[in-house]
Motif scaffolding. Sequence first.
Motif, PDB file in Angstrom:
ATOM      1  N   ILE A   6       0.838  -1.199   0.000  1.00  0.00           N
ATOM      2  CA  ILE A   6       0.000   0.000   0.000  1.00  0.00           C
ATOM      3  C   ILE A   6       0.871   1.246   0.000  1.00  0.00           C
ATOM      4  CG2 ILE A   6      -1.663   1.341   1.362  1.00  0.00           C
ATOM      5  CD1 ILE A   6      -2.738  -1.361   2.420  1.00  0.00           C
ATOM      6  N   VAL A   7       1.890   1.252   0.866  1.00  0.00           N
ATOM      7  CA  VAL A   7       2.795   2.402   0.968  1.00  0.00           C
ATOM      8  C   VAL A   7       3.601   2.570  -0.322  1.00  0.00           C
ATOM      9  CG1 VAL A   7       4.786   3.331   2.210  1.00  0.00           C
ATOM     10  CG2 VAL A   7       2.917   2.248   3.473  1.00  0.00           C
ATOM     11  N   ARG A   8       4.063   1.461  -0.895  1.00  0.00           N
ATOM     12  CA  ARG A   8       4.826   1.523  -2.150  1.00  0.00           C
ATOM     13  C   ARG A   8       4.030   2.198  -3.256  1.00  0.00           C
ATOM     14  NH1 ARG A   8       4.555  -3.858  -4.228  1.00  0.00           N
ATOM     15  NH2 ARG A   8       2.570  -3.005  -4.927  1.00  0.00           N
ATOM     16  N   ASP A   9       2.765   1.832  -3.383  1.00  0.00           N
ATOM     17  CA  ASP A   9       1.944   2.422  -4.441  1.00  0.00           C
ATOM     18  C   ASP A   9       1.775   3.927  -4.231  1.00  0.00           C
ATOM     19  OD1 ASP A   9       1.694  -0.089  -5.507  1.00  0.00           O
ATOM     20  OD2 ASP A   9      -0.318  -0.458  -4.711  1.00  0.00           O
ATOM     21  N   LEU A  10       1.607   4.326  -2.981  1.00  0.00           N
ATOM     22  CA  LEU A  10       1.490   5.755  -2.686  1.00  0.00           C
ATOM     23  C   LEU A  10       2.800   6.481  -2.978  1.00  0.00           C
ATOM     24  CD1 LEU A  10      -0.573   5.950   0.624  1.00  0.00           C
ATOM     25  CD2 LEU A  10      -1.080   7.137  -1.521  1.00  0.00           C
ATOM     26  N   LEU A  11       3.901   5.863  -2.601  1.00  0.00           N
ATOM     27  CA  LEU A  11       5.208   6.476  -2.858  1.00  0.00           C
ATOM     28  C   LEU A  11       5.457   6.626  -4.352  1.00  0.00           C
ATOM     29  CD1 LEU A  11       7.340   4.605  -0.174  1.00  0.00           C
ATOM     30  CD2 LEU A  11       6.783   7.047  -0.198  1.00  0.00           C
ATOM     31  N   THR A  12       5.028   5.653  -5.117  1.00  0.00           N
ATOM     32  CA  THR A  12       5.187   5.732  -6.577  1.00  0.00           C
ATOM     33  C   THR A  12       4.453   6.948  -7.132  1.00  0.00           C
ATOM     34  OG1 THR A  12       5.402   3.325  -6.726  1.00  0.00           O
ATOM     35  CG2 THR A  12       4.825   4.503  -8.751  1.00  0.00           C
ATOM     36  N   GLU A  13       3.243   7.185  -6.602  1.00  0.00           N
ATOM     37  CA  GLU A  13       2.492   8.372  -7.013  1.00  0.00           C
ATOM     38  C   GLU A  13       3.234   9.646  -6.613  1.00  0.00           C
ATOM     39  OE1 GLU A  13      -1.821   8.638  -6.550  1.00  0.00           O
ATOM     40  OE2 GLU A  13      -1.772   6.617  -5.717  1.00  0.00           O
ATOM     41  N   CYS A  14       3.791   9.632  -5.402  1.00  0.00           N
ATOM     42  CA  CYS A  14       4.482  10.826  -4.901  1.00  0.00           C
ATOM     43  C   CYS A  14       5.772  11.094  -5.660  1.00  0.00           C
ATOM     44  CB  CYS A  14       4.777  10.673  -3.414  1.00  0.00           C
ATOM     45  SG  CYS A  14       3.315  10.739  -2.361  1.00  0.00           S
ATOM     46  N   VAL A  15       6.439  10.047  -6.121  1.00  0.00           N
ATOM     47  CA  VAL A  15       7.640  10.233  -6.955  1.00  0.00           C
ATOM     48  C   VAL A  15       7.266  10.950  -8.239  1.00  0.00           C
ATOM     49  CG1 VAL A  15       9.366   9.036  -8.350  1.00  0.00           C
ATOM     50  CG2 VAL A  15       8.919   8.281  -6.009  1.00  0.00           C
ATOM     51  N   ALA A  16       6.130  10.568  -8.809  1.00  0.00           N
ATOM     52  CA  ALA A  16       5.677  11.183 -10.068  1.00  0.00           C
ATOM     53  C   ALA A  16       5.353  12.659  -9.904  1.00  0.00           C
ATOM     54  CB  ALA A  16       4.452  10.431 -10.591  1.00  0.00           C
ATOM     55  N   THR A  17       4.936  13.069  -8.719  1.00  0.00           N
ATOM     56  CA  THR A  17       4.603  14.479  -8.477  1.00  0.00           C
ATOM     57  C   THR A  17       5.787  15.258  -7.914  1.00  0.00           C
ATOM     58  OG1 THR A  17       3.766  14.006  -6.236  1.00  0.00           O
ATOM     59  CG2 THR A  17       2.184  13.921  -8.068  1.00  0.00           C
ATOM     60  N   GLY A  18       6.908  14.568  -7.691  1.00  0.00           N
ATOM     61  CA  GLY A  18       8.092  15.238  -7.175  1.00  0.00           C
ATOM     62  C   GLY A  18       8.118  15.420  -5.670  1.00  0.00           C
ATOM     63  N   GLU A  19       7.177  14.791  -4.959  1.00  0.00           N
ATOM     64  CA  GLU A  19       7.117  14.940  -3.498  1.00  0.00           C
ATOM     65  C   GLU A  19       8.014  13.960  -2.763  1.00  0.00           C
ATOM     66  OE1 GLU A  19       2.922  15.892  -1.991  1.00  0.00           O
ATOM     67  OE2 GLU A  19       2.521  14.956  -3.934  1.00  0.00           O
TER      68      GLU A  19
END
Length: 215
Positions: free
Chosen positions: A157-170
């Motif tokens: 669950i955390v990995r998927d969220l982190l992947t999204e955050c990498v895409a937004t530069g966060e």
Amino acid sequence: MSLSRHRVSQREAGCLEPWPSAYPETVPKLWNDTIEAHRHEVRDAILEATAALLAKHGVRSVTMLQIAAETGIGRATLYKYFPDVESILVAWHERHVLAHLEHLATMGGQGGDPGERLRAVFETYALIQHEHHGTELAVLLHRGEHVARAHKHLAGIVRDLLTECVATGEVRDDVAPDELALYSVHALTAAGSLRSKAAVRRLVTVTLAGLRPPH
């Protein structure tokens, strides 16, 4: 809390009358579904009655005889569902862990800013750790295989969220999301040893800071 709602009849516990001989030998699906529903009801009643007894008497004082009496079934029937008290506790704990995971997955999958969702998931998980860690029951149950599976699911669950955050530069992109997820989950388990919710929230802030892109 009243325990009367946990009691079930012998019929509900699986002591249903044999299928009439006038019917075919093949048991209809509806009959199978009815029996399975009864079994689930009895199992749930056993788990809830056990939880109530734990709250009243403590982990080491609960017996199979007490659980059978509170549930309203015979000991022989109880042993058809569980071999001992510890197996009941593990099943009860696994159900709660799955409920927590479903809640965290729902939080992570909602729309909106992924960074805010990541913080919400981190804080919720850390507070769960803070509230339940260190008790006698937690020490007994957190050694089960279901806990290892839950940590793996949470890391996903955390990995998927982190992947999204990498895409937004966060979130930093110089470390794989899988690795960052494991780092985060392990870091947040420290919430179990903290003394206050304020300290838990500071832990979340520090963990998130370690995920930010390097300057």
